[in-house]
Design an enzyme around this catalytic site. Structure first.
Site, PDB file in Angstrom:
ATOM      1  N   LYS A 170     -13.977   9.211  -5.100  1.00  0.00           N
ATOM      2  CA  LYS A 170     -15.270   9.546  -4.473  1.00  0.00           C
ATOM      3  C   LYS A 170     -15.711  10.947  -4.882  1.00  0.00           C
ATOM      4  O   LYS A 170     -16.887  11.188  -5.163  1.00  0.00           O
ATOM      5  CB  LYS A 170     -15.165   9.431  -2.953  1.00  0.00           C
ATOM      6  CG  LYS A 170     -14.972   7.992  -2.493  1.00  0.00           C
ATOM      7  CD  LYS A 170     -14.469   7.876  -1.061  1.00  0.00           C
ATOM      8  CE  LYS A 170     -13.853   6.500  -0.849  1.00  0.00           C
ATOM      9  NZ  LYS A 170     -13.028   6.413   0.357  1.00  0.00           N
ATOM     10  N   HIS A 197       0.788  -1.235   0.000  1.00  0.00           N
ATOM     11  CA  HIS A 197       0.000   0.000   0.000  1.00  0.00           C
ATOM     12  C   HIS A 197       0.810   1.270   0.000  1.00  0.00           C
ATOM     13  O   HIS A 197       0.245   2.360  -0.106  1.00  0.00           O
ATOM     14  CB  HIS A 197      -0.932   0.037   1.210  1.00  0.00           C
ATOM     15  CG  HIS A 197      -2.165  -0.777   1.013  1.00  0.00           C
ATOM     16  ND1 HIS A 197      -3.301  -0.262   0.456  1.00  0.00           N
ATOM     17  CD2 HIS A 197      -2.422  -2.074   1.273  1.00  0.00           C
ATOM     18  CE1 HIS A 197      -4.213  -1.199   0.397  1.00  0.00           C
ATOM     19  NE2 HIS A 197      -3.711  -2.318   0.879  1.00  0.00           N
ATOM     20  N   LYS A 247       1.060  14.617   1.427  1.00  0.00           N
ATOM     21  CA  LYS A 247      -0.223  14.934   0.784  1.00  0.00           C
ATOM     22  C   LYS A 247      -0.351  16.432   0.514  1.00  0.00           C
ATOM     23  O   LYS A 247      -1.239  16.874  -0.197  1.00  0.00           O
ATOM     24  CB  LYS A 247      -1.381  14.439   1.649  1.00  0.00           C
ATOM     25  CG  LYS A 247      -1.431  12.910   1.768  1.00  0.00           C
ATOM     26  CD  LYS A 247      -2.573  12.467   2.666  1.00  0.00           C
ATOM     27  CE  LYS A 247      -2.547  10.991   2.996  1.00  0.00           C
ATOM     28  NZ  LYS A 247      -3.148  10.138   1.961  1.00  0.00           N
ATOM     29  N   LYS A 299      -8.491  14.269   3.886  1.00  0.00           N
ATOM     30  CA  LYS A 299      -7.680  13.040   3.910  1.00  0.00           C
ATOM     31  C   LYS A 299      -6.801  13.131   5.139  1.00  0.00           C
ATOM     32  O   LYS A 299      -6.779  14.165   5.804  1.00  0.00           O
ATOM     33  CB  LYS A 299      -6.821  12.913   2.650  1.00  0.00           C
ATOM     34  CG  LYS A 299      -6.091  14.210   2.252  1.00  0.00           C
ATOM     35  CD  LYS A 299      -5.306  14.075   0.968  1.00  0.00           C
ATOM     36  CE  LYS A 299      -6.133  14.166  -0.271  1.00  0.00           C
ATOM     37  NZ  LYS A 299      -6.139  12.956  -1.072  1.00  0.00           N
ATOM     38  N   ARG A 300      -6.065  12.056   5.463  1.00  0.00           N
ATOM     39  CA  ARG A 300      -5.156  12.153   6.606  1.00  0.00           C
ATOM     40  C   ARG A 300      -4.197  13.328   6.412  1.00  0.00           C
ATOM     41  O   ARG A 300      -3.813  13.652   5.286  1.00  0.00           O
ATOM     42  CB  ARG A 300      -4.357  10.849   6.756  1.00  0.00           C
ATOM     43  CG  ARG A 300      -5.152   9.730   7.361  1.00  0.00           C
ATOM     44  CD  ARG A 300      -5.613  10.034   8.768  1.00  0.00           C
ATOM     45  NE  ARG A 300      -4.518   9.997   9.697  1.00  0.00           N
ATOM     46  CZ  ARG A 300      -4.412   9.147  10.726  1.00  0.00           C
ATOM     47  NH1 ARG A 300      -5.372   8.276  10.964  1.00  0.00           N
ATOM     48  NH2 ARG A 300      -3.366   9.194  11.527  1.00  0.00           N
ATOM     49  N   THR A 318      -8.170   7.054  -2.859  1.00  0.00           N
ATOM     50  CA  THR A 318      -9.509   6.639  -3.276  1.00  0.00           C
ATOM     51  C   THR A 318     -10.478   7.792  -3.053  1.00  0.00           C
ATOM     52  O   THR A 318     -11.552   7.810  -3.667  1.00  0.00           O
ATOM     53  CB  THR A 318      -9.996   5.391  -2.505  1.00  0.00           C
ATOM     54  OG1 THR A 318      -9.767   5.599  -1.118  1.00  0.00           O
ATOM     55  CG2 THR A 318      -9.292   4.145  -2.968  1.00  0.00           C
TER      56      THR A 318
END
Ligand code: IMP
Length: 834
Positions: free
Chosen positions: A674, A371, A568, A562-563, A670
């Site tokens: 969405k 992952h 990110k 998101k986290r 993901t």
């Protein structure tokens, strides 16, 4: 065991007929009276939720039993999805959708004076995961059941899920998530399924004759694993699969004599110590913690799951011969890696299978999903710890390694460096077991979660293994279940789609392509925009009610949820916000397309930098939202406690989806899917599955910026100097200086210095400085496009229309075809199985 004289299956059949024809409201009231034991005088709103949940569960149970019987009857090959995390969220709405009863139930309750959606708010999220990895596991369970596959999710029943995030004085604080405080109507305790899991102790060797030896693991400290089950219904079929969660119980509970003999207090202490194993989910995402308790969790989970899998197999088979044809186990990341070693231990020590045969079966059974390629996420365990906790397993790891390295040597004689890299043991002052290597060696399939990520696995992090066994490696691009993320989360959009193209898209997302011819149709566009506006208005109301912030639905809803993680790049998004703030103040008369920027996400409690970035977001929000010069055009909101149920509200209301990780860092993502499925346009880098989203929706319908993965690599190889960008770009310099010099926190001007130091003096590892200019230019294109509502709406429709690939139905079908080789089993409720 007592054998009932009645034909139980006949009774079940009769009950089903009665249940299916009974008006829902009667079932609901009966549950209130008989199960919750309340009346109109004593029932609380939660009691009404519980009654409704029990009534819905009743509708699942018969199908559940029938499904499980059918799997036995057909002796189906089963797929076991082993994951330490399942971020399932709430069950009620999803179960109703899959049963096809959402609207009927809502109406029935309404007529009786209840609001289904209000009742559903009483269900706590099952937050048994950190982020993408856990949510993927939950989506997979939905797709397996919908595709009628004999699938099982095995997970951990953490008493405390992912912590509840609150914001106090702009800082994140963490509160325990005691999600099981009230009863969980969806779970069924299975005290009959209990297994001992052993720890510590030592290994004894004993002669087997002919100079051979056997091994016994003795003087261990056992803990009991007990099963709790939850039903996972498929959409529009009769399949109900099992999600089995393990809970740790002290072995003393099951041996009262022991309890009585010893010191009572000590026994109680020991009991709670054992039970800590499933007390809490580790809240780190993409970072491994070398804590003993975590390793205990991993082994506990692996051992209990394997014992259960073998029990089920043994029930109808006399020999192990068929095991690999009846069992496929998917390892969701390396967390359950010890399963590989545990299965070898069971084969060799308990079932006396010869090594070669045992290893052949093991590798045919296991498959591994990687992952992440972040180095801090790759699990490595101290050999000394494994030795103490699992002495027999360490021996087996060494033996697996010895045999494996012999093979590598045959392929690459003399290449000691390669041997060192591929070894399951990392040498050094502290020797470590490399779990990634163990999973690869012990599996017949290794998959990445997007094309790009798989490419990086092959070429970079597991290059040696790819060269050694290229046939093992494959890409399985992630997906999402559109039943939860469209049908349930966005009732308006799914209704519009249904009335336009029919409802085949519910089980075949490629059907959405039928929307393509309508993308420029003015009438359809108008309806499309009305849906989005209504969703935005709903969300604005929610934000006002929940967090006291007034946001205009006329603004662009620009969202990054998101986290919180440096890779990110929430910070890059925030730098654009600061730049916009400066721009509006400098050019108050200029046209500026109003924007509300929403952030949401949890930071690991020990991740200081991510937590500081949250504080910076809330500080910038405070300033921007209160400045009379900017507040009509710019609004910043940090949404606390991002979770599955909050996400279900956010995606339908979003215009712009921020997917801006440094290229080459995000394995898939993901959330990106969405958003797009709900009609938001993506601004993103060519990272993870963004690459494939661009391929599907077309370059014209996505906003791509920044370096690609190769360019990032090349820049770093050349020697990246973030300071150059700082001096070259005045706008960037201004943004950085404001953050560094306390503009957003005058009372503590140095507070945010670590953030800018990381960018300027510590190499800016995620290349924010290098991508800033391109990001800004791209954001300008976004704003321009938004002012042209026809173009924007066309792009939005084109995004939704081209999401077919990103259903987990497609992902699961690929796993089935390439890895699991399991067959669907149709469940016919009218047929007797026995
Ligand atoms: P498990 O898969 O063994 O955990 O059992 C799950 C369910 O399958 C049970 O609750 C039964 O409904 C059903 N089941 C268990 N054993 C058999 C069998 O031998 N034949 C048919 N159905 C079974």
């Amino acid at each position: 065991m007592a054998t009932p004289r009645t034909d139980l299956n006949a009774v079940i059949r009769q009950c089903i007929t009665e249940k299916e024809t009974e008006p829902f409201i009667n079932a609901f009231i009966k549950r209130l009276i008989y199960t919750v034991a309340k009346d109109r005088y004593s029932a609380t709103e939660r009691d009404y939720y519980l009654s409704a949940a029990y009534a819905v569960k009743d509708l699942l149970v018969a199908r559940w039993t029938k499904t499980q019987q059918e799997y036995y009857h057909q002796d189906s090959k089963r797929i076991y999805y082993l994951s330490m995390e399942f971020l399932t969220g709430r069950a009620m709405g999803n179960n109703l959708i899959n049963l096809g009863l959402y609207d009927d139930c809502k109406k029935a309750l309404e007529e009786a004076g209840f609001d289904l959606e209000a009742l559903m708010e009483y269900e706590p999220d099952a937050g048994l995961g950190n982020g993408g990895l856990g949510r993927l596991a939950a989506c997979f369970m939905d797709s397996m059941a919908t595709l009628q596959l004999p699938g099982y999710g095995y997970g951990m029943r953490y008493e405390y899920g992912i912590f509840e995030q609150k914001i106090r004085d702009g800082f994140q604080i963490e509160l325990p998530d005691h999600w099981l405080r009230y009863e969980n109507p969806w779970e069924i305790a299975r005290p009959e399924f209990i297994y001992p899991v052993h720890f510590y102790g030592e290994v004894q060797q004993y002669p087997l004759g002919r100079g051979e030896f056997g091994y016994r693991w003795v003087n261990t400290d056992p803990v009991i694993a007990m099963a709790y089950d939850m039903p996972i219904p498929g959409y529009g079929n009769n399949t109900v699969n099992t999600f089995r969660l393990w809970s740790a119980k002290s072995s003393r509970d099951f041996n009262l004599e022991d309890f009585n003999r010893g010191d009572y207090m000590q026994a109680v202490e020991h009991k709670s110590e054992s039970e800590t194993i499933t007390k809490v989910l580790y809240p780190e995402d993409s970072t491994m913690q070398g804590k003993e308790l975590r390793l205990k969790q991993e082994y506990f989970f692996s051992s209990a799951s394997l014992q259960d899998i073998l029990r089920r197999y043994d029930k109808v088979h006399d020999s192990l011969e068929q095991l690999p044809d009846k069992v496929a186990i998917q390892l969701n990341d390396t967390h359950p890696a010890l399963s590989v070693v545990e299965l070898m231990r069971i084969f060799i020590d308990e079932r006396h299978v010869p090594w070669e045969k045992a290893w052949d079966m093991t590798t045919r059974i296991f498959a591994y999903t990687n992952h992440t390629i972040l180095p801090e996420a790759l699990e490595r365990w101290r050999v000394s710890l494994v030795q103490r906790l699992l002495p027999r397993h360490l021996q087996l790891v060494y033996e697996i390694n010895r045999r494996f390295l012999d093979q590598v040597w045959i392929h690459s004689p003399g290449d000691y460096d390669k041997l060192g890299r591929m070894s399951l043991i990392e040498e050094g002052t502290e020797k470590m077991v490399r779990m990634g290597n163990l999973c690869i060696v012990g599996s017949h399939s290794v998959n990445g979660v997007s094309e790009l990520h798989t490419d990086i696995i092959r070429k970079r992090i597991f290059k040696d293994f790819y060269e050694h066994t290229p046939e093992k490696f494959n890409a399985k691009t992630n997906g999402i279940t559109h039943r939860r993320w469209l049908l349930l989360a966005n009732r308006r959009l799914s209704a519009l789609i249904k009335e336009t193209i029919g409802d085949k898209f519910t089980t075949d997302l490629y059907e959405l392509k039928k929307l393509i011819p309508l993308a420029s149709d003015p009438k359809f566009q108008k309806k499309w925009r009305e849906v989005k506006q209504a969703n935005k208005a709903d969300f604005a109301n929610f934000v006002e009610k929940q967090f006291g912030q007034v946001v205009s639905p006329e603004f662009i809803f620009d969202v990054q949820v998101k986290r919180m993680h440096e890779y990110k790049r929430q910070l890059l998004n925030l730098m654009h916000v600061v730049h916009s703030y400066n721009y509006i103040r400098r050019n108050p008369k200029d046209v500026f397309v109003p924007r509300a920027i929403f952030f949401g996400g949890k930071a690991a409690p020990g991740y200081a930098m991510a937590k500081l970035i949250i504080k910076l977001i809330t500080s910038v929000a405070h300033l921007v939202n209160n400045d009379p010069l900017t507040r009509e055009k710019l609004h910043v909101v940090f949404l606390p406690n991002y979770s599955v149920s909050l996400a279900q509200r956010i995606f339908p209301a979003s215009d712009l989806s921020e997917q801006i990780s440094t290229a080459g860092t995000e394995a898939s993502g993901t959330g990106n899917m969405k958003f797009a499925l709900n009609g938001a346009l993506t601004i993103g880098t060519l990272d993870g599955a963004n690459v494939e989203i661009r391929e599907e929706v077309g370059e014209d319908n996505i906003f791509i910026f920044g370096m690609n993965a190769q360019e990032v690599e090349e820049l770093k190889a050349r020697g990246y100097n973030p300071m150059e960008y700082y001096h070259k770009n005045q706008e960037l310099k201004q943004v950085i200086d404001m953050i560094a010099n306390g503009f957003f926190c005058p009372e503590q001007p140095d507070l945010f210095r670590p953030i800018t130091d990381s960018l300027l003096y510590h190499g800016d590892p995620y290349c924010l400085m290098a991508d800033f200019e391109s990001y800004l230019a791209c954001q300008r294109r976004v704003a321009d496009t938004y002012t042209d509502q026809k173009t924007w709406t066309r792009m939005s429709i084109m995004n939704v229309a081209n999401m077919g690939k990103f259903s987990t139905d497609r992902t699961i079908q690929e796993y089935v075809k390439d890895i699991w080789h399991v067959e669907p089993v149709a469940i016919n409720m009218d047929m007797d199985t026995e």
